[in-house]
Design a protein around this motif. Sequence first.
Motif, PDB file in Angstrom:
ATOM      1  N   VAL A 148       0.838  -1.197   0.000  1.00 12.80           N
ATOM      2  CA  VAL A 148       0.000   0.000   0.000  1.00 12.80           C
ATOM      3  C   VAL A 148       0.873   1.247   0.000  1.00 12.80           C
ATOM      4  CG1 VAL A 148      -1.857  -1.166   1.256  1.00 12.80           C
ATOM      5  CG2 VAL A 148      -0.104   0.078   2.540  1.00 12.80           C
ATOM      6  N   HIS A 149       0.251   2.377  -0.271  1.00 17.34           N
ATOM      7  CA  HIS A 149       0.971   3.644  -0.164  1.00 17.34           C
ATOM      8  C   HIS A 149       0.270   4.556   0.837  1.00 17.34           C
ATOM      9  CE1 HIS A 149      -2.006   4.756  -3.329  1.00 17.34           C
ATOM     10  NE2 HIS A 149      -1.885   5.969  -2.828  1.00 17.34           N
ATOM     11  N   GLU A 150       1.084   5.312   1.548  1.00 14.85           N
ATOM     12  CA  GLU A 150       0.623   6.235   2.573  1.00 14.85           C
ATOM     13  C   GLU A 150       0.906   7.663   2.111  1.00 14.85           C
ATOM     14  OE1 GLU A 150       1.219   6.181   7.286  1.00 14.85           O
ATOM     15  OE2 GLU A 150       3.055   6.704   6.205  1.00 14.85           O
ATOM     16  N   VAL A 151      -0.149   8.433   1.899  1.00  9.01           N
ATOM     17  CA  VAL A 151       0.001   9.799   1.413  1.00  9.01           C
ATOM     18  C   VAL A 151       0.561  10.676   2.525  1.00  9.01           C
ATOM     19  CG1 VAL A 151      -1.190  11.796   0.439  1.00  9.01           C
ATOM     20  CG2 VAL A 151      -1.902   9.484  -0.212  1.00  9.01           C
ATOM     21  N   GLU A 152       1.565  11.459   2.181  1.00  4.46           N
ATOM     22  CA  GLU A 152       2.212  12.336   3.157  1.00  4.46           C
ATOM     23  C   GLU A 152       1.180  13.272   3.776  1.00  4.46           C
ATOM     24  OE1 GLU A 152       6.657  13.895   2.981  1.00  4.46           O
ATOM     25  OE2 GLU A 152       5.342  14.973   1.598  1.00  4.46           O
ATOM     26  N   GLY A 153       1.191  13.344   5.110  1.00  2.00           N
ATOM     27  CA  GLY A 153       0.246  14.193   5.814  1.00  2.00           C
ATOM     28  C   GLY A 153      -1.031  13.489   6.209  1.00  2.00           C
ATOM     29  N   SER A 203     -11.153  10.368  -4.967  1.00  2.00           N
ATOM     30  CA  SER A 203     -11.318  10.673  -3.545  1.00  2.00           C
ATOM     31  C   SER A 203     -11.430   9.422  -2.689  1.00  2.00           C
ATOM     32  CB  SER A 203     -12.558  11.550  -3.339  1.00  2.00           C
ATOM     33  OG  SER A 203     -13.713  10.895  -3.845  1.00  2.00           O
ATOM     34  N   THR A 204     -11.544   8.228  -3.313  1.00  2.21           N
ATOM     35  CA  THR A 204     -11.589   6.996  -2.524  1.00  2.21           C
ATOM     36  C   THR A 204     -10.193   6.520  -2.133  1.00  2.21           C
ATOM     37  OG1 THR A 204     -11.568   5.530  -4.465  1.00  2.21           O
ATOM     38  CG2 THR A 204     -13.709   6.294  -3.689  1.00  2.21           C
ATOM     39  N   VAL A 205      -9.141   7.152  -2.682  1.00  3.56           N
ATOM     40  CA  VAL A 205      -7.768   6.850  -2.278  1.00  3.56           C
ATOM     41  C   VAL A 205      -7.495   7.598  -0.981  1.00  3.56           C
ATOM     42  CG1 VAL A 205      -5.337   7.017  -2.904  1.00  3.56           C
ATOM     43  CG2 VAL A 205      -7.046   6.515  -4.669  1.00  3.56           C
ATOM     44  N   ASP A 206      -7.189   6.883   0.071  1.00  9.75           N
ATOM     45  CA  ASP A 206      -7.043   7.488   1.398  1.00  9.75           C
ATOM     46  C   ASP A 206      -6.011   8.616   1.387  1.00  9.75           C
ATOM     47  OD1 ASP A 206      -8.838   5.653   2.524  1.00  9.75           O
ATOM     48  OD2 ASP A 206      -7.256   4.166   2.796  1.00  9.75           O
ATOM     49  N   GLY A 207      -6.462   9.817   1.727  1.00 15.12           N
ATOM     50  CA  GLY A 207      -5.571  10.950   1.904  1.00 15.12           C
ATOM     51  C   GLY A 207      -5.247  11.740   0.652  1.00 15.12           C
ATOM     52  N   GLU A 208      -5.584  11.235  -0.526  1.00 23.43           N
ATOM     53  CA  GLU A 208      -5.109  11.882  -1.746  1.00 23.43           C
ATOM     54  C   GLU A 208      -5.810  13.211  -2.028  1.00 23.43           C
ATOM     55  OE1 GLU A 208      -3.830   9.815  -5.860  1.00 23.43           O
ATOM     56  OE2 GLU A 208      -2.994   9.349  -3.912  1.00 23.43           O
ATOM     57  N   TRP A 209      -7.125  13.235  -1.842  1.00 19.72           N
ATOM     58  CA  TRP A 209      -7.888  14.461  -2.074  1.00 19.72           C
ATOM     59  C   TRP A 209      -7.398  15.564  -1.131  1.00 19.72           C
ATOM     60  CZ3 TRP A 209     -11.792  15.781  -5.524  1.00 19.72           C
ATOM     61  CH2 TRP A 209     -12.501  16.948  -5.237  1.00 19.72           C
ATOM     62  N   ASP A 210      -7.270  15.226   0.150  1.00 22.57           N
ATOM     63  CA  ASP A 210      -6.829  16.214   1.136  1.00 22.57           C
ATOM     64  C   ASP A 210      -5.424  16.718   0.828  1.00 22.57           C
ATOM     65  OD1 ASP A 210      -9.205  15.938   2.477  1.00 22.57           O
ATOM     66  OD2 ASP A 210      -8.441  14.513   3.944  1.00 22.57           O
ATOM     67  N   ALA A 211      -4.544  15.810   0.400  1.00 17.83           N
ATOM     68  CA  ALA A 211      -3.164  16.203   0.109  1.00 17.83           C
ATOM     69  C   ALA A 211      -3.107  17.210  -1.034  1.00 17.83           C
ATOM     70  CB  ALA A 211      -2.321  14.978  -0.223  1.00 17.83           C
ATOM     71  N   LEU A 212      -3.848  16.954  -2.102  1.00 22.00           N
ATOM     72  CA  LEU A 212      -3.816  17.876  -3.235  1.00 22.00           C
ATOM     73  C   LEU A 212      -4.457  19.215  -2.870  1.00 22.00           C
ATOM     74  CD1 LEU A 212      -3.073  18.423  -6.135  1.00 22.00           C
ATOM     75  CD2 LEU A 212      -5.245  17.420  -6.854  1.00 22.00           C
ATOM     76  N   VAL A 243      -5.995  17.852 -15.518  1.00 18.45           N
ATOM     77  CA  VAL A 243      -4.674  17.321 -15.181  1.00 18.45           C
ATOM     78  C   VAL A 243      -4.881  16.441 -13.958  1.00 18.45           C
ATOM     79  CG1 VAL A 243      -3.399  19.253 -16.144  1.00 18.45           C
ATOM     80  CG2 VAL A 243      -4.090  19.312 -13.739  1.00 18.45           C
ATOM     81  N   THR A 244      -3.952  15.519 -13.700  1.00 16.67           N
ATOM     82  CA  THR A 244      -4.163  14.604 -12.588  1.00 16.67           C
ATOM     83  C   THR A 244      -2.843  14.168 -11.976  1.00 16.67           C
ATOM     84  OG1 THR A 244      -5.334  12.585 -11.908  1.00 16.67           O
ATOM     85  CG2 THR A 244      -4.163  12.489 -14.004  1.00 16.67           C
ATOM     86  N   VAL A 245      -2.909  13.745 -10.730  1.00 16.02           N
ATOM     87  CA  VAL A 245      -1.738  13.223 -10.033  1.00 16.02           C
ATOM     88  C   VAL A 245      -1.355  11.884 -10.649  1.00 16.02           C
ATOM     89  CG1 VAL A 245      -0.848  12.443  -7.797  1.00 16.02           C
ATOM     90  CG2 VAL A 245      -2.425  14.380  -7.911  1.00 16.02           C
ATOM     91  N   SER A 246      -0.053  11.624 -10.707  1.00 13.48           N
ATOM     92  CA  SER A 246       0.431  10.406 -11.355  1.00 13.48           C
ATOM     93  C   SER A 246       1.586   9.810 -10.563  1.00 13.48           C
ATOM     94  CB  SER A 246       0.901  10.723 -12.785  1.00 13.48           C
ATOM     95  OG  SER A 246       1.526   9.600 -13.362  1.00 13.48           O
ATOM     96  N   GLY A 263       9.732  21.099  -6.762  1.00 12.93           N
ATOM     97  CA  GLY A 263       9.737  21.035  -5.309  1.00 12.93           C
ATOM     98  C   GLY A 263       9.135  19.774  -4.735  1.00 12.93           C
ATOM     99  N   ASP A 264       8.614  18.890  -5.599  1.00 17.10           N
ATOM    100  CA  ASP A 264       8.022  17.618  -5.147  1.00 17.10           C
ATOM    101  C   ASP A 264       7.076  17.819  -3.969  1.00 17.10           C
ATOM    102  OD1 ASP A 264      11.299  16.319  -5.620  1.00 17.10           O
ATOM    103  OD2 ASP A 264       9.658  16.285  -7.052  1.00 17.10           O
ATOM    104  N   PRO A 265       6.006  18.597  -4.141  1.00 13.11           N
ATOM    105  CA  PRO A 265       5.135  18.921  -2.998  1.00 13.11           C
ATOM    106  C   PRO A 265       4.282  17.755  -2.508  1.00 13.11           C
ATOM    107  CG  PRO A 265       4.215  19.792  -5.042  1.00 13.11           C
ATOM    108  CD  PRO A 265       5.571  19.272  -5.383  1.00 13.11           C
ATOM    109  N   ILE A 266       4.092  16.731  -3.343  1.00  6.05           N
ATOM    110  CA  ILE A 266       3.263  15.594  -2.942  1.00  6.05           C
ATOM    111  C   ILE A 266       4.135  14.345  -2.916  1.00  6.05           C
ATOM    112  CG2 ILE A 266       1.165  14.265  -3.417  1.00  6.05           C
ATOM    113  CD1 ILE A 266       0.196  16.567  -5.155  1.00  6.05           C
ATOM    114  N   GLY A 267       4.109  13.636  -1.802  1.00  8.07           N
ATOM    115  CA  GLY A 267       4.893  12.415  -1.693  1.00  8.07           C
ATOM    116  C   GLY A 267       4.094  11.316  -1.025  1.00  8.07           C
TER     117      GLY A 267
END
Length: 340
Positions: A148-153, A203-212, A243-246, A263-267
């Motif tokens: 799994v992946h864990e969205v930063e924040g 938005s069903t990906v945990d944390g992704e909507w909030d991160a963006l 456009v979309t996160v990839s 700056g790689d703002p999303i990790g």
Amino acid sequence: MELDVRHLRVLCAIADHGSLHKAARQLGVAQPSLSTQLRRIEHALGGPLFLRTRAGCRPTPLGHAVLSRARPLVSELAAIVTEARAAAARAAGGTRLRIGATASRALPGWLRRLRTRVPRTEPTLQMDASANCLLRLVASGRLDMAFVHEVEGSPLRIPAGLCVRVLVEREPQFVSLAADHPAAALPEVRLADLAGDRWMVDSTVDGEWDALCRVLREAGLDSDMLHGDYLTAYSLAATGEVVTVSQPTARHRAELAIRPLQGDPIGVRLLLAARTESELDLAYGELEESYWEAARQSPAYQAWLSRTGGHPRTTPTTTLVAQTSRTDTPRRRRPVPVGP
């Protein structure tokens, strides 16, 4: 209509997710088809099983009564199937491995390596957009492990007692945009370059909507945000609609440009979770090889690794044993290692 186990699984999935949309994704069916199936089940049982509101689906008293009998039956059947498959695998001289995963280009290579190694391992795969859901399935014994992946924040809610091994401490998330987008000519894209674009995010990906949302807000942007699965998002991005996160390992497509964000703002942090360290050892090496194989096939990711000073990992990653309901390990930013 006579009820069978498939119908009971449908009811359990709707109750577990509290949403027809999320249940449909887990079951691999279209939401309209699931809605029709639920109406048929309710007709067969003589009354509504769920209250549909804007907030989701909640079981009615009749629904609670049916679910109390359905869950043990579904669990018992799953146990029968699991035990039978394990026995068949042992008889054939192999090992059965139930894997859960969020989306990743590493999956095909991982499954291939597990199937072709000696002794042979026969993996099964269950996909879900929600990492938290997969971790719960591992903790309950319905899966052996989850990648799994864990969205930063947005820390994952890791059930107590699971062992977690970090594959990549911080993987940068790129942006996908139309090949003829003005920003596609740049080696890396500033968020300001996308100020006039609409974003589509699952938005069903945990944390992704909030991160963006957080990243855009910090950049001073008030961009339109659309909900949608990533298959749809990539199709619309190719036509310039959004456009979309990839993921940086995303496969190259002629009509799409995949670029790093300045700056790689999303990790995200990539994790493999299981109940024991020995289970992690059973499949971690093949996963690591498969991930870097996918990384080598992505020119944009390779360029990013070279530019940011990525280097091969020379020591094993640490295995963490979660003792609480959340990960409390400090998030260290360090270069992502180049694959072997």
